[in-house]
Design an enzyme around this catalytic site. Structure first.
Site, short mmCIF file in Angstrom:
data_model
loop_
_atom_site.label_atom_id
_atom_site.label_comp_id
_atom_site.label_asym_id
_atom_site.label_seq_id
_atom_site.Cartn_x
_atom_site.Cartn_y
_atom_site.Cartn_z
N ARG A 1 4.13 6.93 2.60
CA ARG A 1 3.38 8.09 3.07
C ARG A 1 2.62 7.72 4.34
O ARG A 1 2.33 6.54 4.57
CB ARG A 1 2.41 8.56 1.99
N CYS B 1 -0.30 6.95 6.89
CA CYS B 1 -1.66 6.43 6.76
C CYS B 1 -2.67 7.51 7.17
O CYS B 1 -2.50 8.17 8.19
CB CYS B 1 -1.82 5.20 7.66
N CYS C 1 2.22 3.08 9.37
CA CYS C 1 1.13 3.17 10.34
C CYS C 1 1.65 3.04 11.76
O CYS C 1 2.79 2.62 12.00
CB CYS C 1 0.10 2.05 10.10
N ARG D 1 -7.46 -2.52 7.34
CA ARG D 1 -7.43 -3.96 7.10
C ARG D 1 -6.02 -4.49 7.26
O ARG D 1 -5.04 -3.88 6.79
CB ARG D 1 -7.94 -4.24 5.68
N CYS E 1 -4.85 6.19 10.65
CA CYS E 1 -4.30 6.20 12.02
C CYS E 1 -3.41 7.41 12.29
O CYS E 1 -2.97 7.61 13.43
CB CYS E 1 -3.52 4.92 12.29
N THR F 1 0.82 -1.23 0.00
CA THR F 1 0.00 0.00 0.00
C THR F 1 0.85 1.26 0.00
O THR F 1 0.34 2.35 -0.28
CB THR F 1 -0.93 0.03 1.23
#
Length: 360
Positions: free
Chosen positions: A72, A74, A43, A50, A77, A39
């Site tokens: 980058r 998230c 985080c 997910r 969060c 992705t």
């Protein structure tokens, strides 16, 4: 996305931190971060997104290391900002300040609206952070204002209305529970209260036992009997302290026998004085079976305040009824013995005795 070359490679699935990511453990926020190759984001451990497969995840010890991957942040969060737990703590802290500044306790709806939350969610959040409901917190704060004003010489009536009580009747209905005695006696510093006391010896050293008309108010342990007597005087500076007679010596002997064999229980009435939160903690401590222990974290969870671990430790330290309120049964999360008001050696001795009794 670049891989992080500043950290020692380890298979993510074998990293003990991976389990905390899977559990979305909020207590891990700030301890480490992770990035996801598929992705391209990084985080915090509690991220509600997910779950990713471990082979696509790299765990980082610092935020700078997570950023260095080129990923980058998230959006869900917000790893660069305050964590959900920090945001919750800030909302509750703001509500506490609002309660403290208000002449009358704010309504739950008003507090929740100011926090931008629903009343139900805010109520649960406030209790988790403080160990008290907003209403109980406001009551405890008002009680503190009454105590301060009475101590400063205000009349009972002035203290009642100065603390925001709408009527004398409502205050007097709660007064004994809030102050531990009538308002007039509290204003006089317990002048009219008589405490009987006596000091005995046990295998754990000196034991001071003091009782009011309600029940045993203090069980203090130590090496120096004079120091125990001074401690009692400090706790009840204006009370009339009276040495126990022969009948009271028998009661003290019962307490000594209980200290020597704590698993037997103490069949004597107690005069337990403390704040609403302390009372809840002490009740939870008394529910721990002899021969068993619980951590500060477990006690916080049992009273419905999982984030109030430090407050639980403070309540244990404030306990004046050694063994009768078994704060010696509370240990660190790893099972180790932490500080004990009357000495870690005594704590170890009490736990050993209870364990032996349980085995017998």
């Amino acid at each position: 996305m670049r891989t992080d070359r500043t950290e020692t490679p380890i298979a993510t699935a074998e990293d003990p931190r991976w389990a905390r990511i899977v559990a979305r453990d909020q207590s891990a926020d700030g301890a480490f971060w992770y990035s996801v190759a598929t992705t391209g984001v990084y985080c915090r451990p509690s991220c509600p997104s997910r779950g990713a497969r471990p082979e696509n995840v790299t765990i980082h010890a610092t935020l700078a290391a997570a950023r260095a991957t080129g990923a980058r942040p998230c959006r869900r969060c917000n790893p660069d900002g305050a964590s959900t737990r920090e945001q919750s703590a800030a909302r509750v802290a703001a509500a506490c300040r609002t309660i403290a500044a208000a002449e009358r306790p704010p309504s739950l709806a008003a507090l929740a609206a100011a926090a931008g939350l629903s009343p139900g969610y805010f109520h649960r959040l406030f209790k988790a952070e403080t160990g008290l409901t907003p209403r109980a917190y406001a009551a405890a704060h008002r009680a503190g204002r009454v105590r301060n004003q009475l101590a400063e010489g205000a009349s009972v009536t002035e203290a009642i209305y100065g603390a925001g009580y709408g009527s004398n009747g409502r205050f007097y209905a709660e007064a004994t529970g809030l102050l531990g005695m009538t308002p007039g006696r509290y204003r006089a510093g317990g002048t009219d209260e008589t405490l009987r006391f006596a000091i005995a010896q046990s295998s754990l050293g000196a034991i001071l036992v003091a009782s009011s008309d309600t029940g045993v108010a203090a069980i203090l342990l130590g090496d120096d009997p004079d120091a125990l007597a001074r401690d009692l005087q400090d706790r009840f500076p204006r009370a009339r302290l009276v040495g126990g007679d022969a009948a009271y010596e028998a009661l003290v002997a019962t307490v000594v026998g209980f200290v020597e064999a704590p698993g037997t229980g103490l069949a004597l009435p107690l005069d337990i004085r403390g704040t609403a939160f302390q009372q809840r903690v002490w009740q939870a401590l008394r529910a721990i079976p002899a021969g068993r222990t619980a951590s500060y974290t477990e006690i916080a969870a049992r009273i419905g305040a999982p984030n109030a671990v430090r407050a639980v430790a403070g309540a244990c330290a404030a306990n004046a009824l050694a063994v009768a309120i078994p704060c010696h049964r509370v240990v660190r999360n790893d099972g180790g013995l932490s500080g004990y008001r009357w000495g870690v050696a005594r704590k170890r001795a009490l736990l050993d005795r209870e364990a032996q009794q349980a085995e017998g």
